[in-house]
Design an enzyme around this catalytic site. Sequence first.
Site, PDB file in Angstrom:
ATOM      1  N   GLN A  93      12.844  -1.486   0.849  1.00  0.00           N
ATOM      2  CA  GLN A  93      11.720  -2.211   1.570  1.00  0.00           C
ATOM      3  C   GLN A  93      12.219  -3.580   2.157  1.00  0.00           C
ATOM      4  O   GLN A  93      11.517  -4.060   2.978  1.00  0.00           O
ATOM      5  CB  GLN A  93      10.669  -2.345   0.628  1.00  0.00           C
ATOM      6  CG  GLN A  93       9.781  -1.423   0.129  1.00  0.00           C
ATOM      7  CD  GLN A  93       9.136  -0.516   1.313  1.00  0.00           C
ATOM      8  OE1 GLN A  93       9.214  -0.774   2.613  1.00  0.00           O
ATOM      9  NE2 GLN A  93       8.292   0.593   0.974  1.00  0.00           N
ATOM     10  N   LYS A 121      18.966  12.051  -7.297  1.00  0.00           N
ATOM     11  CA  LYS A 121      17.551  11.834  -6.880  1.00  0.00           C
ATOM     12  C   LYS A 121      16.323  12.727  -7.487  1.00  0.00           C
ATOM     13  O   LYS A 121      16.722  14.100  -7.570  1.00  0.00           O
ATOM     14  CB  LYS A 121      17.303  12.048  -5.201  1.00  0.00           C
ATOM     15  CG  LYS A 121      17.720  10.611  -4.627  1.00  0.00           C
ATOM     16  CD  LYS A 121      17.196  10.486  -3.244  1.00  0.00           C
ATOM     17  CE  LYS A 121      17.444   9.256  -2.421  1.00  0.00           C
ATOM     18  NZ  LYS A 121      17.479   9.219  -1.150  1.00  0.00           N
ATOM     19  N   PRO A 178       0.581  -1.113  -0.022  1.00  0.00           N
ATOM     20  CA  PRO A 178      -0.063   0.042   0.064  1.00  0.00           C
ATOM     21  C   PRO A 178       0.883   1.317   0.004  1.00  0.00           C
ATOM     22  O   PRO A 178       1.661   1.301   0.800  1.00  0.00           O
ATOM     23  CB  PRO A 178      -0.747  -0.187   1.070  1.00  0.00           C
ATOM     24  CG  PRO A 178       0.125  -1.120   2.364  1.00  0.00           C
ATOM     25  CD  PRO A 178       0.937  -1.933   1.119  1.00  0.00           C
ATOM     26  N   TRP A 200       8.730  -2.946   4.139  1.00  0.00           N
ATOM     27  CA  TRP A 200       7.624  -3.807   4.164  1.00  0.00           C
ATOM     28  C   TRP A 200       7.864  -5.518   4.044  1.00  0.00           C
ATOM     29  O   TRP A 200       7.475  -6.257   4.492  1.00  0.00           O
ATOM     30  CB  TRP A 200       6.835  -3.552   2.968  1.00  0.00           C
ATOM     31  CG  TRP A 200       5.549  -3.963   2.731  1.00  0.00           C
ATOM     32  CD1 TRP A 200       4.565  -4.082   3.760  1.00  0.00           C
ATOM     33  CD2 TRP A 200       5.005  -4.387   1.630  1.00  0.00           C
ATOM     34  NE1 TRP A 200       3.216  -4.441   3.230  1.00  0.00           N
ATOM     35  CE2 TRP A 200       3.695  -4.994   2.015  1.00  0.00           C
ATOM     36  CE3 TRP A 200       5.511  -4.921   0.414  1.00  0.00           C
ATOM     37  CZ2 TRP A 200       2.684  -5.735   0.865  1.00  0.00           C
ATOM     38  CZ3 TRP A 200       4.447  -5.488  -0.701  1.00  0.00           C
ATOM     39  CH2 TRP A 200       3.229  -6.070  -0.283  1.00  0.00           C
ATOM     40  N   ASP A 252      -1.987   2.801   2.621  1.00  0.00           N
ATOM     41  CA  ASP A 252      -1.612   3.167   3.893  1.00  0.00           C
ATOM     42  C   ASP A 252      -1.731   4.176   4.598  1.00  0.00           C
ATOM     43  O   ASP A 252      -1.761   5.438   3.727  1.00  0.00           O
ATOM     44  CB  ASP A 252      -0.039   3.010   3.758  1.00  0.00           C
ATOM     45  CG  ASP A 252       0.717   2.544   4.960  1.00  0.00           C
ATOM     46  OD1 ASP A 252      -0.034   2.366   6.085  1.00  0.00           O
ATOM     47  OD2 ASP A 252       1.923   2.700   4.955  1.00  0.00           O
ATOM     48  N   TRP A 262       4.257   0.368  10.410  1.00  0.00           N
ATOM     49  CA  TRP A 262       5.001  -0.688   9.727  1.00  0.00           C
ATOM     50  C   TRP A 262       3.942  -2.088  10.211  1.00  0.00           C
ATOM     51  O   TRP A 262       4.377  -3.175   9.481  1.00  0.00           O
ATOM     52  CB  TRP A 262       6.294  -1.213   9.587  1.00  0.00           C
ATOM     53  CG  TRP A 262       7.110   0.113   9.094  1.00  0.00           C
ATOM     54  CD1 TRP A 262       7.601   1.103   9.435  1.00  0.00           C
ATOM     55  CD2 TRP A 262       7.084   0.277   7.691  1.00  0.00           C
ATOM     56  NE1 TRP A 262       8.087   2.068   8.549  1.00  0.00           N
ATOM     57  CE2 TRP A 262       8.065   1.468   7.482  1.00  0.00           C
ATOM     58  CE3 TRP A 262       6.876  -0.711   6.713  1.00  0.00           C
ATOM     59  CZ2 TRP A 262       8.293   1.986   5.894  1.00  0.00           C
ATOM     60  CZ3 TRP A 262       7.070  -0.251   5.313  1.00  0.00           C
ATOM     61  CH2 TRP A 262       7.651   0.893   5.094  1.00  0.00           C
ATOM     62  N   LYS A 289      11.499  17.904  -7.015  1.00  0.00           N
ATOM     63  CA  LYS A 289      10.670  18.813  -7.498  1.00  0.00           C
ATOM     64  C   LYS A 289      11.485  20.103  -7.904  1.00  0.00           C
ATOM     65  O   LYS A 289      11.353  20.644  -9.087  1.00  0.00           O
ATOM     66  CB  LYS A 289       9.622  19.082  -6.742  1.00  0.00           C
ATOM     67  CG  LYS A 289       8.358  18.022  -7.028  1.00  0.00           C
ATOM     68  CD  LYS A 289       7.187  18.171  -6.224  1.00  0.00           C
ATOM     69  CE  LYS A 289       6.162  17.052  -6.092  1.00  0.00           C
ATOM     70  NZ  LYS A 289       5.407  16.839  -5.139  1.00  0.00           N
TER      71      LYS A 289
END
Length: 1110
Positions: free
Chosen positions: A617, A654, A73, A621, A112, A581, A657
């Site tokens: 992750q 990375k 999620p 996750w 999530d 988590w 914006k």
Amino acid sequence: MFPAQPEATSGDPATPANDAPGAAFGVPASPHFPKLEEGVLAYWQQDGTFQASIDNRPAGDHGSNEFVFYDGPPFANGLPHYGHLLTGYVKDIVPRYETMRGKRVERRFGWDTHGLPAELEAMRLNGIKTTDEIVEMGIAEFNEACRSSVLKYTKEWQEYVTRQARWVDFENDYKTLNPDYMESVIWAFKTLHDKGLVYEGFRVLPYCWNDETPLSNHELRMDDDVYQSRQDPAVTVGLRLNTGELALVWTTTPWTLPSNLAIMVGEDIDYVVIEAPVPGNPERIERFILAEARLGAYARELGDEPVVVERLTGAQLAGRTYTPPFSYYLGHENAFRVVTAEFVTTTDGTGLVHTAGAFGEDDKVVTDRENIEAVMPVGKDGKFTAPVNDYLGQLVFDANAPIMEHLKAATRGEGETGSVTEGTVLLRRETYDHSYPHCWRCRQPLIYKGVSSWFVAVTQFKDRMVELNEQITWTPEHIKHGQFGKWLENARDWSITRNRFWGSPVPVWKSDDEAYPRIDVYGSFEELERDFGRLPVNADGERDLHRPYVDDLVRPNPDDPRTPEEGQSMMRRVTDVLDVWFDSGSMPYAQVHYPFENRDWFENHYPGDFIVEYIGQTRGWFYTLHVLATALFDRPAFKSCISHGIVLGSDGQKMSKSLRNYPDVNEVFDRDGADAMRWFLMASPILRGGNLIVTEPGIRDGVRQVMLPLWSTWYFFSLYANAFDGGAGYEAKWSTASTDPLDRYLLAKLREFVTELQGQMDRFDIADACESTRTFLDVLTNWYVRRSRDRFWDTSAQDGAVARQAFDTLYTCLEVLTRAIAPLLPLTTEEIWRGLTGGRSVHLTDAPDPSDLPQDHALVVQMDTARAVCSAASSLRKANKLRVRLPLSDLTVVTDDAAALQEFAPIVADEVNVRQVSLQDASTAQAADYGISQQLVVNARAAGPRLGKEVQVAIRGSKSGDWSVTPDGDVTSGGIALVEGEYTLETVVAQDGDGSRATAMLPGGGFIVLDTTVTPELEQEGLARDLVRAVQQARRDAGLDVSDRISLTITGSATVFEATVTHRDLIVEETLATQFSSAPQLDALPARDDVAEATVGEGESARIKVMKIG
RNA sequence: GGGCCUAUAGCUCAGUCGGUUAGAGCGCUUCCCUGAUAAGGAAGAGGUCACUGGUUCGAAUCCAGUUAGGCCCA
């Protein structure tokens, strides 16, 4: 007529630029893919294709035919970026593929929703900064603000996901804030508790005493100026060892000394014992211990060259006991020992580190290891509490001064010493400048402080986690025993509670009077209702496990015999919420409300077949799924996992914006389309764990290499199938019956491609699947279609039988191809497949079965040889400056099995424009004929093991020509005898040839010989072909359709004229001229706009006039 | 400071069990071809396989170390 489904697209997908050659009955030559995609998306929407693709497939007994996919999620309080799109594409491709392989694949979108990011956003929106202000505002109202913030962008997310052509169920989604989901979460907590796998302890965190809240590490990185330079007092204190010496420790937090529990040393660090007087008390000589490397730093107090009494390592020091600097915790179990710790250095301080357990992360690890229980004499306001009564109520930073005064007094033996123990010495006090973390909200200096937390005892079952990891397939493979495996091996207990507001509640109720202790843990609404007589409900009267409603459940402590009037203690919930988590790791069972519902379904669908997320992750996750799966079910949570790399901006940094270093997602959708972006991301190394730089040219590259060739083939097919028989059209059908060698080759190659592709998809090797697709498309468009073109308009022979075979074959190929790659380009293939077949959707079909296609590997190999021959011949033409339009008389191909190429001789002849292709076996070729010779090649792989070092001599011999073959066939190279299989004898030819011929080697062995003699007759035909080419260009320039008939006039020199006479038929046929005239005088046609000028042959001028007839 | 990963053509990347001549796509130069294709074909230029050492008959490939970069942890 093709497309068979003109309504497949909405509106007119043809671009305005495409009006010249004309769209082929609705199939545009160059489609505007984004517009085409929107048409397909609208069709799916109205047709309900997605649901049909699931309903089509039976679930089987106990879901045996289901492929289980878990959606990791996302947290949707921002808009999706490339990372989300990337996983979204994989999460679409795999289920689509499995569906077409016959599986039923339910796909539920997940959200999530809990956690700190939501709280921070809600605080920002409400202009509040502290947890006190949250309480003041009201937890109910605050949590409502959190709820709306996390669902703020769900609509946008749905739009993005839909636009990217990801099929996922938004109606039947799951949210971690749903009561059913949360009930499963507390069930998991309770189950862990019942198994003895959760316990309460201390967790050390950065802590703001001003805001009275712990901060997450995430908050520490919130701003660059969180770390600011700060001056703190630093003290060096001697602690009295049982062996009599004073162990010198150095700290910049004197206020932690009252809580001292141990001294840490480096195991391999060298320490010295020296003798020196105590500062301010010169008569008193003491023995001090510190790291040898730090002696120089203490020259002022200890002398330049102090007497070293003894040397010893940290390992030798370990185990000694000592008297703590303050007496508050004297007698504390297991405390006041010298212990080793890895992180001790000699870069500053003394090489001995004082530890107070709960005031440092490393300290806590070491004291836990040593079974020393943490002490916490500092309250939530940062002020001292009992038993540190000397500084009671003082802020720890303010207590530094009196603490140092007391130490100093004790050292000198005069004045107020507080609770400083006998024998403790203050060696030095100084001021220390260092970078120190501050609260990002109130800018006060933070302290590290142990706060109460509940833990999952991961260390108890981590060995089992390591074992179960063996059952998981990882992509890339190294994650299994690398990043993930190592992390498992070093797993620590997992702190699962947070002193916050917006999250699943810790379902623990405790007695509020320590005199009557009791703990109750609840795992369901039913249990809560049983004990509290009611459910937690929110303002709307709905079941709700969020704070504050769950906190309202309070009841008298059953273990307290007193009456309420006597002040009976009450059971109250601990106010913590669970780590988010824990929510996401509970997703496999919580999304189906297990065990309260769907028990049977879950038992048969766990572990899941497949998950995908980014490599980070492994700590997130992937890890929490695995922890909970192991602890609760003793199984892995998933069978296969792709952990992909990071998506970077165009500058390799990375994505940011503010830097604007990546193309806007919607711009790419609008300009190149979702399939183009899908291809770009899926064909890249990012799915192998590498990083990916997103650039606009990279995205367009996929369009050019894959989507346009695929589309162009479809356009070509529709164009000529519809033009068949003077425009009557031909309804091509699925057939593999063609006897034409090119057709048979294409189908055999297609079969090999489909087999390869499915192997790759079965391994979730999507990047390789893309590469195979690109290679096959190249064969299809640049060999098959190009070499087959004339068959598609050959409607004369046998009632167009040749063309019919070609159409059927291409139809079959496109139909199979679009099904095969439908998951990789779902929108484009849908458009083509529907146009081709008139069917409902390519995504409702089965993946192609290779056995439906003819198998003929020999044919594939032979055709590939023929292609190599053409390539080599082209290279010879180029080297000898012989243009391809100029026909040559002969190309001789000499290979081991020349006869096998017989079938392809006409294709080669046509491709390289020679009158004749002669085939000759290498064994019968005469050396004298072509200047060929033999060459020995040593097979190192075979000969190496037998010959060892000698093989190098043999290899050198074979290369230098120092080798021989006896009449008996004995081979010697460099003086070394070789046996059968250790060498090959290859026929080679001199790479140049003489004036009348040119020769070249073929890559797989063999060679070709091109006759370079240009006769006047060949010259003349070449000129005629130049004319044809010029006429074709003139037709194009005039905007004629490919089937338009013309009236043609050509003028030029006598040479040109003669060529038009000799090759009149060729010219007329190739250019569809129904009227033709030519003249031996250039000016017979005036130089005007409608007359084309061309240079043909060896610099001859010609004029051409083209007029459409009819 | 620790763990993991990466380093191959101008760029982005493949490279199987170690086998002697390291490939693809893009870009560049030249030429060719073109009744689908905003295309296509051929040739050419472009490489110290990061560095050092080792193992081996033989190393881009295996091992150790070094350097640089990335990710995570501290």
